[in-house]
Structure formats: structure tokens, C-alpha cells
Design a protein around this motif. Structure first.
Motif, PDB file in Angstrom:
ATOM      1  N   LEU A 131       0.663  -1.539   0.036  1.00  0.00           N
ATOM      2  CA  LEU A 131       0.002  -0.475   0.246  1.00  0.00           C
ATOM      3  C   LEU A 131       1.184   0.895  -0.060  1.00  0.00           C
ATOM      4  O   LEU A 131       1.907   1.463   1.283  1.00  0.00           O
ATOM      5  CB  LEU A 131      -0.664   0.053   1.056  1.00  0.00           C
ATOM      6  N   GLN A 132       0.588   2.266  -0.446  1.00  0.00           N
ATOM      7  CA  GLN A 132       1.672   3.489  -1.591  1.00  0.00           C
ATOM      8  C   GLN A 132       0.528   4.687  -0.960  1.00  0.00           C
ATOM      9  O   GLN A 132      -0.010   4.924  -0.635  1.00  0.00           O
ATOM     10  CB  GLN A 132       1.690   3.678  -2.613  1.00  0.00           C
ATOM     11  N   PRO A 133       1.228   5.578   0.161  1.00  0.00           N
ATOM     12  CA  PRO A 133       1.224   6.576   0.334  1.00  0.00           C
ATOM     13  C   PRO A 133      -0.335   7.435  -0.586  1.00  0.00           C
ATOM     14  O   PRO A 133       0.567   7.804  -1.787  1.00  0.00           O
ATOM     15  CB  PRO A 133       2.453   7.739   1.302  1.00  0.00           C
ATOM     16  N   GLY A 134      -0.871   7.831  -0.851  1.00  0.00           N
ATOM     17  CA  GLY A 134      -1.871   8.359  -1.309  1.00  0.00           C
ATOM     18  C   GLY A 134      -2.670   7.873  -2.966  1.00  0.00           C
ATOM     19  O   GLY A 134      -3.456   8.354  -3.255  1.00  0.00           O
ATOM     20  N   LYS A 135      -2.758   6.279  -2.685  1.00  0.00           N
ATOM     21  CA  LYS A 135      -2.492   5.416  -3.998  1.00  0.00           C
ATOM     22  C   LYS A 135      -4.918   4.537  -3.263  1.00  0.00           C
ATOM     23  O   LYS A 135      -4.347   4.982  -2.069  1.00  0.00           O
ATOM     24  CB  LYS A 135      -1.497   4.381  -4.241  1.00  0.00           C
ATOM     25  N   HIS A 136      -5.035   4.573  -3.946  1.00  0.00           N
ATOM     26  CA  HIS A 136      -6.118   4.224  -3.142  1.00  0.00           C
ATOM     27  C   HIS A 136      -6.393   2.786  -4.200  1.00  0.00           C
ATOM     28  O   HIS A 136      -7.001   1.977  -4.811  1.00  0.00           O
ATOM     29  CB  HIS A 136      -7.369   4.716  -4.486  1.00  0.00           C
ATOM     30  N   HIS A 137      -5.219   1.828  -4.455  1.00  0.00           N
ATOM     31  CA  HIS A 137      -4.960   0.674  -4.996  1.00  0.00           C
ATOM     32  C   HIS A 137      -4.290   0.026  -4.028  1.00  0.00           C
ATOM     33  O   HIS A 137      -3.089  -0.110  -3.508  1.00  0.00           O
ATOM     34  CB  HIS A 137      -4.816   0.419  -6.744  1.00  0.00           C
ATOM     35  N   ILE A 138      -4.160  -1.578  -3.972  1.00  0.00           N
ATOM     36  CA  ILE A 138      -3.301  -2.245  -3.407  1.00  0.00           C
ATOM     37  C   ILE A 138      -1.830  -3.234  -4.858  1.00  0.00           C
ATOM     38  O   ILE A 138      -2.499  -3.659  -5.497  1.00  0.00           O
ATOM     39  CB  ILE A 138      -4.013  -3.711  -2.806  1.00  0.00           C
ATOM     40  N   VAL A 139      -0.840  -3.005  -4.552  1.00  0.00           N
ATOM     41  CA  VAL A 139      -0.172  -3.851  -5.518  1.00  0.00           C
ATOM     42  C   VAL A 139       0.394  -5.709  -5.172  1.00  0.00           C
ATOM     43  O   VAL A 139       0.269  -4.972  -3.827  1.00  0.00           O
ATOM     44  CB  VAL A 139       1.318  -3.063  -5.793  1.00  0.00           C
ATOM     45  N   LEU A 140      -0.014  -5.917  -5.464  1.00  0.00           N
ATOM     46  CA  LEU A 140       0.309  -7.871  -5.211  1.00  0.00           C
ATOM     47  C   LEU A 140       1.863  -7.795  -5.880  1.00  0.00           C
ATOM     48  O   LEU A 140       1.776  -7.950  -7.218  1.00  0.00           O
ATOM     49  CB  LEU A 140      -0.436  -8.653  -5.986  1.00  0.00           C
ATOM     50  N   ALA A 141       3.217  -8.144  -5.223  1.00  0.00           N
ATOM     51  CA  ALA A 141       3.942  -8.268  -5.876  1.00  0.00           C
ATOM     52  C   ALA A 141       4.877 -10.091  -5.160  1.00  0.00           C
ATOM     53  O   ALA A 141       4.092 -10.238  -4.041  1.00  0.00           O
ATOM     54  CB  ALA A 141       5.254  -7.185  -5.653  1.00  0.00           C
ATOM     55  N   ASP A 142       5.877 -10.352  -6.074  1.00  0.00           N
ATOM     56  CA  ASP A 142       5.704 -11.734  -5.497  1.00  0.00           C
ATOM     57  C   ASP A 142       7.104 -11.141  -4.653  1.00  0.00           C
ATOM     58  O   ASP A 142       8.177  -9.972  -4.478  1.00  0.00           O
ATOM     59  CB  ASP A 142       6.698 -12.959  -6.990  1.00  0.00           C
ATOM     60  N   PHE A 143       7.980 -11.789  -4.364  1.00  0.00           N
ATOM     61  CA  PHE A 143       9.578 -11.680  -3.296  1.00  0.00           C
ATOM     62  C   PHE A 143      10.624 -11.950  -4.092  1.00  0.00           C
ATOM     63  O   PHE A 143      11.511 -10.761  -3.787  1.00  0.00           O
ATOM     64  CB  PHE A 143       9.884 -13.140  -2.827  1.00  0.00           C
ATOM     65  N   GLY A 144      10.322 -11.899  -5.603  1.00  0.00           N
ATOM     66  CA  GLY A 144      11.455 -11.222  -6.567  1.00  0.00           C
ATOM     67  C   GLY A 144      11.214  -9.764  -7.020  1.00  0.00           C
ATOM     68  O   GLY A 144      12.501  -8.739  -8.033  1.00  0.00           O
ATOM     69  N   GLY A 145      10.090  -8.888  -6.302  1.00  0.00           N
ATOM     70  CA  GLY A 145       9.771  -7.570  -6.816  1.00  0.00           C
ATOM     71  C   GLY A 145       8.941  -6.997  -7.300  1.00  0.00           C
ATOM     72  O   GLY A 145       9.053  -6.244  -8.571  1.00  0.00           O
ATOM     73  N   GLU A 146       8.955  -8.122  -8.184  1.00  0.00           N
ATOM     74  CA  GLU A 146       7.587  -8.368 -10.103  1.00  0.00           C
ATOM     75  C   GLU A 146       6.686  -8.272  -9.617  1.00  0.00           C
ATOM     76  O   GLU A 146       5.151  -9.121  -8.949  1.00  0.00           O
ATOM     77  CB  GLU A 146       8.282  -9.452 -11.145  1.00  0.00           C
ATOM     78  N   ILE A 147       5.706  -6.891 -10.202  1.00  0.00           N
ATOM     79  CA  ILE A 147       4.223  -7.169  -9.516  1.00  0.00           C
ATOM     80  C   ILE A 147       3.450  -8.117 -10.879  1.00  0.00           C
ATOM     81  O   ILE A 147       3.598  -8.592 -11.332  1.00  0.00           O
ATOM     82  CB  ILE A 147       3.806  -5.555 -10.575  1.00  0.00           C
ATOM     83  N   VAL A 148       2.597  -9.188  -9.825  1.00  0.00           N
ATOM     84  CA  VAL A 148       1.724  -9.983  -9.858  1.00  0.00           C
ATOM     85  C   VAL A 148       0.728  -9.593 -10.512  1.00  0.00           C
ATOM     86  O   VAL A 148       0.050 -10.131 -12.063  1.00  0.00           O
ATOM     87  CB  VAL A 148       1.885 -11.084  -8.997  1.00  0.00           C
ATOM     88  N   SER A 149      -0.078  -8.204  -9.603  1.00  0.00           N
ATOM     89  CA  SER A 149      -1.095  -8.307 -10.531  1.00  0.00           C
ATOM     90  C   SER A 149      -1.921  -6.267  -9.301  1.00  0.00           C
ATOM     91  O   SER A 149      -0.624  -6.641  -8.162  1.00  0.00           O
ATOM     92  CB  SER A 149      -2.640  -8.639  -9.209  1.00  0.00           C
ATOM     93  N   THR A 150      -1.883  -5.845  -9.530  1.00  0.00           N
ATOM     94  CA  THR A 150      -3.146  -4.916  -8.786  1.00  0.00           C
ATOM     95  C   THR A 150      -4.400  -4.528  -8.449  1.00  0.00           C
ATOM     96  O   THR A 150      -5.308  -5.273 -10.213  1.00  0.00           O
ATOM     97  CB  THR A 150      -2.651  -3.584  -9.342  1.00  0.00           C
ATOM     98  N   PHE A 151      -5.333  -3.996  -7.314  1.00  0.00           N
ATOM     99  CA  PHE A 151      -6.521  -4.290  -7.387  1.00  0.00           C
ATOM    100  C   PHE A 151      -7.195  -3.072  -6.284  1.00  0.00           C
ATOM    101  O   PHE A 151      -6.363  -2.268  -5.411  1.00  0.00           O
ATOM    102  CB  PHE A 151      -6.887  -5.581  -6.736  1.00  0.00           C
ATOM    103  N   GLY A 152      -8.871  -2.824  -7.065  1.00  0.00           N
ATOM    104  CA  GLY A 152      -8.880  -1.706  -6.007  1.00  0.00           C
ATOM    105  C   GLY A 152      -8.739  -0.887  -7.002  1.00  0.00           C
ATOM    106  O   GLY A 152      -7.669  -0.118  -7.641  1.00  0.00           O
ATOM    107  N   GLU A 153      -9.379   0.690  -6.700  1.00  0.00           N
ATOM    108  CA  GLU A 153     -10.207   1.682  -8.035  1.00  0.00           C
ATOM    109  C   GLU A 153     -10.316   2.702  -6.845  1.00  0.00           C
ATOM    110  O   GLU A 153     -11.273   2.486  -5.785  1.00  0.00           O
ATOM    111  CB  GLU A 153     -10.521   1.599  -8.978  1.00  0.00           C
ATOM    112  N   PHE A 154      -9.614   3.608  -7.067  1.00  0.00           N
ATOM    113  CA  PHE A 154     -10.505   5.417  -5.952  1.00  0.00           C
ATOM    114  C   PHE A 154     -12.093   4.755  -6.875  1.00  0.00           C
ATOM    115  O   PHE A 154     -12.652   4.782  -7.679  1.00  0.00           O
ATOM    116  CB  PHE A 154     -10.135   6.413  -7.199  1.00  0.00           C
ATOM    117  N   GLY A 155     -12.702   5.823  -5.429  1.00  0.00           N
ATOM    118  CA  GLY A 155     -14.337   5.951  -5.463  1.00  0.00           C
ATOM    119  C   GLY A 155     -15.384   5.342  -4.749  1.00  0.00           C
ATOM    120  O   GLY A 155     -14.963   4.678  -3.516  1.00  0.00           O
TER     121      GLY A 155
END
Length: 243
Positions: A131-155
Motif C-alpha cells: 500500500l503506497q501513500p496517496g494511492k487507492h489500490h493495492i499492489v500484489l508483488a512476488d518476493f523477487g519484486g515483480e508485480i503480479v497484479s493490482t486491485f482496487g480503484e478510487f471511488g
């Protein structure tokens, strides 16, 4: 109030906590090395108790002198017998055992993420929820630092939308609980980011809730003096204050 230790660059650099040492580690961890739940949030002064070296950052003082100071440990979470520590503005999450010994690996963050508001770890699937400051979504990443997916949106109109996510934790069955400050609620998603359910906070909790924690038992922390806890009773879909 937390204070930083400043050191002039010309002096010998020493790493010492400005907080008095406490026996939190011995109080918090059971004889087997962990508490009853599989995860817990821990205070910054635990690093001093365990003798964990705090990274140093160089900067210029208002007078133009170059000084060094300790980075803040913004987030410390235990999962099983490992401690995961995020120091401010680092590009990794550092890993230690419960005795304070560093693990052989660190968990890199995805390239475009330079700051974290919160994180949750799934050691079994070797995944990070970020979870990043000021963002309205969640980032799912693996232990190697690669993004698997993101979910959630502002609303604010749809149940799955987020406005002001503040804190996250992974419950049993790999469900992600998101403390959403904008709607004063806790939203639950599955590991693929599919919205499952929503819990509305009480008027008392709305004003003072600071974070969410736990796995087997979901806990929210808060209170005017950060001295209150509520546990989720999923049978009645409500949070009950812990004595």
C-alpha cells in the motif's frame, strides 16, 4: 514523540536508539519464539532490544553542514518466526529472525515503488501486498519484486472501490482486509483481488482507528491515546472491544 539521532559526518558514526530499551520482545514472544497469532505489528524500539542495526542516511542541515541520521522503521511486522522491517524510503523490506539476526535475503520492491504506507506478507505464497501513500489500490508483488497484479480503484459508489486505504492485513484463507478511512470500513478481498465483503466501523472507531492487524483473529488498533483494540466477530459481523 519520536526523535532522531543526528551525527555530524566528521564524527564516528554510532547507531543507538534514542528510546530507552524495553523488554518488549520477551513480553511479546512466547517461549516458542512467536505469539499466539501468526502475525503482529511491533514497535520501533524493538529494534534496539534485539540489537538490529538501523540504516544511516546522509543529509544537509539547515546551516549547510552534512549530517547523518538514523532512518525510521516505519513498519515492523512479524510473520511466524521472521520479522519484516520497512525503513523509510528504502527500496527493500529487510528480513530478520526473532533474535534480530538478518536473513540471507531482502525483499525488493517493484521498480516504481519508492515509499510504503503499509505492507502485508504471505510467506506461504511468497507474495507481498503493498500500500503506497496517496494511492487507492493495492499492489500484489512476488518476493523477487515483480508485480503480479493490482486491485482496487478510487471511488465511493461501488463496494470494491477504495478511498483512503490506510492499513492492510492478511487473514486466514489468504483474504486481504483493508482498513478504508474514506468510507470508515474494512473491506475484504480474496487473493486475486475479488471483493468479498464489507465491515462498517462504529462511530467511536471511525474517529480513532489507526491500523488493522492479525490473521487468525482480525484486530483493529486505535483510541485517542492509541490504547484501544477491537477484535472482529465474523459471526455477528461486528468488532468487539478487547478488555
Amino acid at each position: 514523540m519520536k526523535r532522531r539521532t543526528f551525527m555530524f559526518a566528521g564524527a564516528a558514526l554510532t547507531v543507538a536508539s534514542v528510546l530507552p530499551p524495553v523488554s518488549f520482545a520477551r513480553q511479546s514472544f512466547t517461549a516458542s519464539g512467536v505469539s499466539k497469532d501468526t502475525t503482529e505489528r511491533l514497535p520501533e524500539n524493538l529494534l534496539n532490544e534485539l540489537g538490529i542495526q538501523v540504516p544511516i542516511r546522509d543529509a544537509l542541515s539547515p546551516s549547510g553542514e552534512r549530517v547523518s541520521f538514523q532512518k525510521r522503521a516505519n513498519i515492523i511486522r512479524r510473520y511466524g518466526d521472521s520479522l519484516y522491517v520497512y525503513f523509510e524510503h528504502e527500496r527493500v523490506i529487510r528480513v530478520f529472525d526473532t533474535q534480530g539476526n538478518p536473513a540471507s535475503n531482502e525483499l525488493p520492491l517493484p521498480k516504481y515503488i519508492s515509499d510504503l504506507k503499509d505492507f502485508a506478507v504471505d510467506p506461504t505464497l511468497q507474495q507481498l501486498y503493498l500500500l503506497q501513500p496517496g494511492k487507492h489500490h493495492i499492489v500484489l508483488a512476488d518476493f523477487g519484486g515483480e508485480i503480479v497484479s493490482t486491485f482496487g480503484e478510487f471511488g465511493i459508489e461501488q463496494d470494491y472501490q477504495l478511498n483512503g486505504p490506510k492499513s492492510i492485513t492478511i487473514g486466514k484463507s489468504n483474504q486481504l482486509f483493508v482498513l478504508n478511512s474514506g468510507s470508515s470500513s474494512i473491506k475484504v478481498f480474496d487473493s486475486n483481488g475479488v471483493f468479498l465483503k464489507n465491515y462498517t466501523l462504529s462511530q467511536k472507531q471511525k474517529r480513532t482507528v489507526t491500523s488493522i492487524d492479525g490473521s487468525n483473529q482480525i484486530i483493529i488498533n486505535g483510541g485517542k491515546f492509541s490504547d484501544r483494540q477491537w477484535k472482529l466477530d465474523q459471526n455477528i459481523r461486528n468488532f468487539i472491544e478487547v478488555d
